[in-house]
Design a protein around this motif. Sequence first.
Motif, PDB file in Angstrom:
ATOM      1  N   GLU A   3      45.250-127.017  44.980  1.00 28.68           N
ATOM      2  CA  GLU A   3      43.883-126.580  44.662  1.00 28.68           C
ATOM      3  C   GLU A   3      43.933-125.441  43.643  1.00 28.68           C
ATOM      4  OE1 GLU A   3      39.713-126.595  45.146  1.00 28.68           O
ATOM      5  OE2 GLU A   3      41.169-127.938  46.042  1.00 28.68           O
ATOM      6  N   LEU A   4      43.023-125.467  42.687  1.00 28.53           N
ATOM      7  CA  LEU A   4      42.977-124.431  41.662  1.00 28.53           C
ATOM      8  C   LEU A   4      42.372-123.144  42.234  1.00 28.53           C
ATOM      9  CD1 LEU A   4      41.614-126.501  38.650  1.00 28.53           C
ATOM     10  CD2 LEU A   4      43.936-125.683  38.952  1.00 28.53           C
ATOM     11  N   SER A   5      42.941-122.017  41.855  1.00 28.97           N
ATOM     12  CA  SER A   5      42.385-120.725  42.270  1.00 28.97           C
ATOM     13  C   SER A   5      41.216-120.376  41.351  1.00 28.97           C
ATOM     14  CB  SER A   5      43.460-119.645  42.191  1.00 28.97           C
ATOM     15  OG  SER A   5      43.782-119.361  40.840  1.00 28.97           O
ATOM     16  N   GLY A   6      40.463-119.364  41.722  1.00 33.73           N
ATOM     17  CA  GLY A   6      39.337-118.918  40.905  1.00 33.73           C
ATOM     18  C   GLY A   6      39.779-118.470  39.519  1.00 33.73           C
ATOM     19  N   VAL A  75      38.774-130.888  39.502  1.00 41.86           N
ATOM     20  CA  VAL A  75      37.518-130.543  38.845  1.00 41.86           C
ATOM     21  C   VAL A  75      37.516-129.033  38.658  1.00 41.86           C
ATOM     22  CG1 VAL A  75      35.004-130.561  38.987  1.00 41.86           C
ATOM     23  CG2 VAL A  75      36.318-132.477  39.911  1.00 41.86           C
ATOM     24  N   ALA A  76      37.533-128.593  37.403  1.00 42.87           N
ATOM     25  CA  ALA A  76      37.517-127.165  37.106  1.00 42.87           C
ATOM     26  C   ALA A  76      36.089-126.621  37.129  1.00 42.87           C
ATOM     27  CB  ALA A  76      38.162-126.884  35.756  1.00 42.87           C
ATOM     28  N   ALA A  83      31.245-132.453  33.497  1.00 37.14           N
ATOM     29  CA  ALA A  83      32.329-131.988  34.369  1.00 37.14           C
ATOM     30  C   ALA A  83      33.567-131.723  33.528  1.00 37.14           C
ATOM     31  CB  ALA A  83      32.634-133.041  35.424  1.00 37.14           C
ATOM     32  N   LEU A  84      34.349-130.764  33.956  1.00 35.76           N
ATOM     33  CA  LEU A  84      35.598-130.411  33.280  1.00 35.76           C
ATOM     34  C   LEU A  84      36.743-130.782  34.217  1.00 35.76           C
ATOM     35  CD1 LEU A  84      36.629-128.973  30.687  1.00 35.76           C
ATOM     36  CD2 LEU A  84      36.594-126.857  31.998  1.00 35.76           C
ATOM     37  N   LEU A  85      37.586-131.731  33.782  1.00 33.02           N
ATOM     38  CA  LEU A  85      38.707-132.196  34.600  1.00 33.02           C
ATOM     39  C   LEU A  85      40.026-131.726  34.012  1.00 33.02           C
ATOM     40  CD1 LEU A  85      37.835-135.945  35.380  1.00 33.02           C
ATOM     41  CD2 LEU A  85      37.215-133.900  36.651  1.00 33.02           C
ATOM     42  N   TYR A  86      40.958-131.391  34.904  1.00 41.20           N
ATOM     43  CA  TYR A  86      42.280-130.920  34.485  1.00 41.20           C
ATOM     44  C   TYR A  86      43.373-131.637  35.259  1.00 41.20           C
ATOM     45  CZ  TYR A  86      46.449-128.009  34.329  1.00 41.20           C
ATOM     46  OH  TYR A  86      47.738-127.581  34.199  1.00 41.20           O
ATOM     47  N   ARG A  87      44.378-132.080  34.536  1.00 45.73           N
ATOM     48  CA  ARG A  87      45.604-132.595  35.140  1.00 45.73           C
ATOM     49  C   ARG A  87      46.742-132.326  34.165  1.00 45.73           C
ATOM     50  NH1 ARG A  87      46.013-138.784  35.731  1.00 45.73           N
ATOM     51  NH2 ARG A  87      46.893-138.580  33.663  1.00 45.73           N
ATOM     52  N   PRO A  88      47.780-131.607  34.606  1.00 42.75           N
ATOM     53  CA  PRO A  88      48.891-131.325  33.682  1.00 42.75           C
ATOM     54  C   PRO A  88      49.622-132.609  33.311  1.00 42.75           C
ATOM     55  CG  PRO A  88      49.443-130.603  35.903  1.00 42.75           C
ATOM     56  CD  PRO A  88      48.011-131.055  35.936  1.00 42.75           C
ATOM     57  N   ARG A  89      50.156-132.633  32.102  1.00 43.32           N
ATOM     58  CA  ARG A  89      50.963-133.765  31.652  1.00 43.32           C
ATOM     59  C   ARG A  89      52.206-133.901  32.508  1.00 43.32           C
ATOM     60  NH1 ARG A  89      50.521-132.055  26.053  1.00 43.32           N
ATOM     61  NH2 ARG A  89      48.720-133.179  25.316  1.00 43.32           N
ATOM     62  N   LYS A  90      52.700-135.120  32.636  1.00 47.31           N
ATOM     63  CA  LYS A  90      53.934-135.342  33.396  1.00 47.31           C
ATOM     64  C   LYS A  90      55.132-134.741  32.676  1.00 47.31           C
ATOM     65  CE  LYS A  90      52.335-139.474  35.743  1.00 47.31           C
ATOM     66  NZ  LYS A  90      51.122-139.958  35.156  1.00 47.31           N
ATOM     67  N   GLU A  91      55.134-134.853  31.354  1.00 47.37           N
ATOM     68  CA  GLU A  91      56.220-134.288  30.550  1.00 47.37           C
ATOM     69  C   GLU A  91      55.655-133.284  29.558  1.00 47.37           C
ATOM     70  OE1 GLU A  91      58.801-137.142  28.741  1.00 47.37           O
ATOM     71  OE2 GLU A  91      58.759-138.442  30.511  1.00 47.37           O
ATOM     72  N   LYS A  92      56.248-132.127  29.500  1.00 50.85           N
ATOM     73  CA  LYS A  92      55.881-131.060  28.571  1.00 50.85           C
ATOM     74  C   LYS A  92      54.400-130.676  28.617  1.00 50.85           C
ATOM     75  CE  LYS A  92      59.488-132.358  25.328  1.00 50.85           C
ATOM     76  NZ  LYS A  92      59.813-132.755  23.978  1.00 50.85           N
ATOM     77  N   PRO A  93      53.923-130.191  29.758  1.00 54.75           N
ATOM     78  CA  PRO A  93      52.521-129.717  29.800  1.00 54.75           C
ATOM     79  C   PRO A  93      52.322-128.545  28.839  1.00 54.75           C
ATOM     80  CG  PRO A  93      53.671-129.181  31.838  1.00 54.75           C
ATOM     81  CD  PRO A  93      54.607-129.996  31.018  1.00 54.75           C
ATOM     82  N   GLN A  94      51.159-128.523  28.190  1.00 59.73           N
ATOM     83  CA  GLN A  94      50.878-127.476  27.215  1.00 59.73           C
ATOM     84  C   GLN A  94      50.048-126.342  27.798  1.00 59.73           C
ATOM     85  OE1 GLN A  94      49.225-129.461  23.771  1.00 59.73           O
ATOM     86  NE2 GLN A  94      51.238-129.456  22.818  1.00 59.73           N
ATOM     87  N   ILE A  95      49.215-126.643  28.756  1.00 61.75           N
ATOM     88  CA  ILE A  95      48.354-125.611  29.345  1.00 61.75           C
ATOM     89  C   ILE A  95      49.121-124.903  30.454  1.00 61.75           C
ATOM     90  CG2 ILE A  95      46.237-125.151  30.624  1.00 61.75           C
ATOM     91  CD1 ILE A  95      44.996-127.556  29.196  1.00 61.75           C
ATOM     92  N   VAL A  96      49.260-123.601  30.323  1.00 59.04           N
ATOM     93  CA  VAL A  96      49.938-122.785  31.338  1.00 59.04           C
ATOM     94  C   VAL A  96      48.877-122.041  32.122  1.00 59.04           C
ATOM     95  CG1 VAL A  96      51.585-120.929  31.725  1.00 59.04           C
ATOM     96  CG2 VAL A  96      51.942-122.533  29.827  1.00 59.04           C
ATOM     97  N   LEU A  97      48.800-122.328  33.422  1.00 62.70           N
ATOM     98  CA  LEU A  97      47.810-121.678  34.272  1.00 62.70           C
ATOM     99  C   LEU A  97      48.294-120.301  34.703  1.00 62.70           C
ATOM    100  CD1 LEU A  97      46.770-124.647  36.571  1.00 62.70           C
ATOM    101  CD2 LEU A  97      45.518-123.716  34.636  1.00 62.70           C
ATOM    102  N   PRO A  98      47.389-119.324  34.786  1.00 65.35           N
ATOM    103  CA  PRO A  98      47.777-117.995  35.277  1.00 65.35           C
ATOM    104  C   PRO A  98      48.147-118.060  36.755  1.00 65.35           C
ATOM    105  CG  PRO A  98      45.415-118.095  34.884  1.00 65.35           C
ATOM    106  CD  PRO A  98      45.991-119.391  34.407  1.00 65.35           C
ATOM    107  N   GLY A  99      49.044-117.169  37.173  1.00 68.26           N
ATOM    108  CA  GLY A  99      49.589-117.070  38.528  1.00 68.26           C
ATOM    109  C   GLY A  99      48.624-117.386  39.593  1.00 68.26           C
TER     110      GLY A  99
END
Length: 99
Positions: A3-6, A75-76, A83-99
């Motif tokens: 689950e995504l944090s705030g 769902v972000a 709606a804004l949807l997020y799923r990291p790529r399986k290989e070489k994700p570009q978006i780095v989520l904060p801690g």
Amino acid sequence: MAELSGKQRRHLRALGHHLHAVVQIGHDGVTDALALETNRQLEAHELIKVKVSENAPLERHDAADALAQRCGAEVAQVLGRTALLYRPRKEKPQIVLPG
């Protein structure tokens, strides 16, 4: 996927602000073809906007949740009919989520 944090949702909302919708949920609702196209877009972009049309059979939050569940995404945000949807790529994700 966890689950995504705030803080992570806020980060994704900022990144997705300038995006245009690449997928639309129409009067057929969440179909196999729609889920397949959404998977393609998520693999290409990681973060996408989805438009829920007025005549969609599901309420906007339910439609976004149903599509995200079928695609293994999160769902972000749901703002209006978008709606804004997020799923990291399986290989070489570009978006780095904060801690």
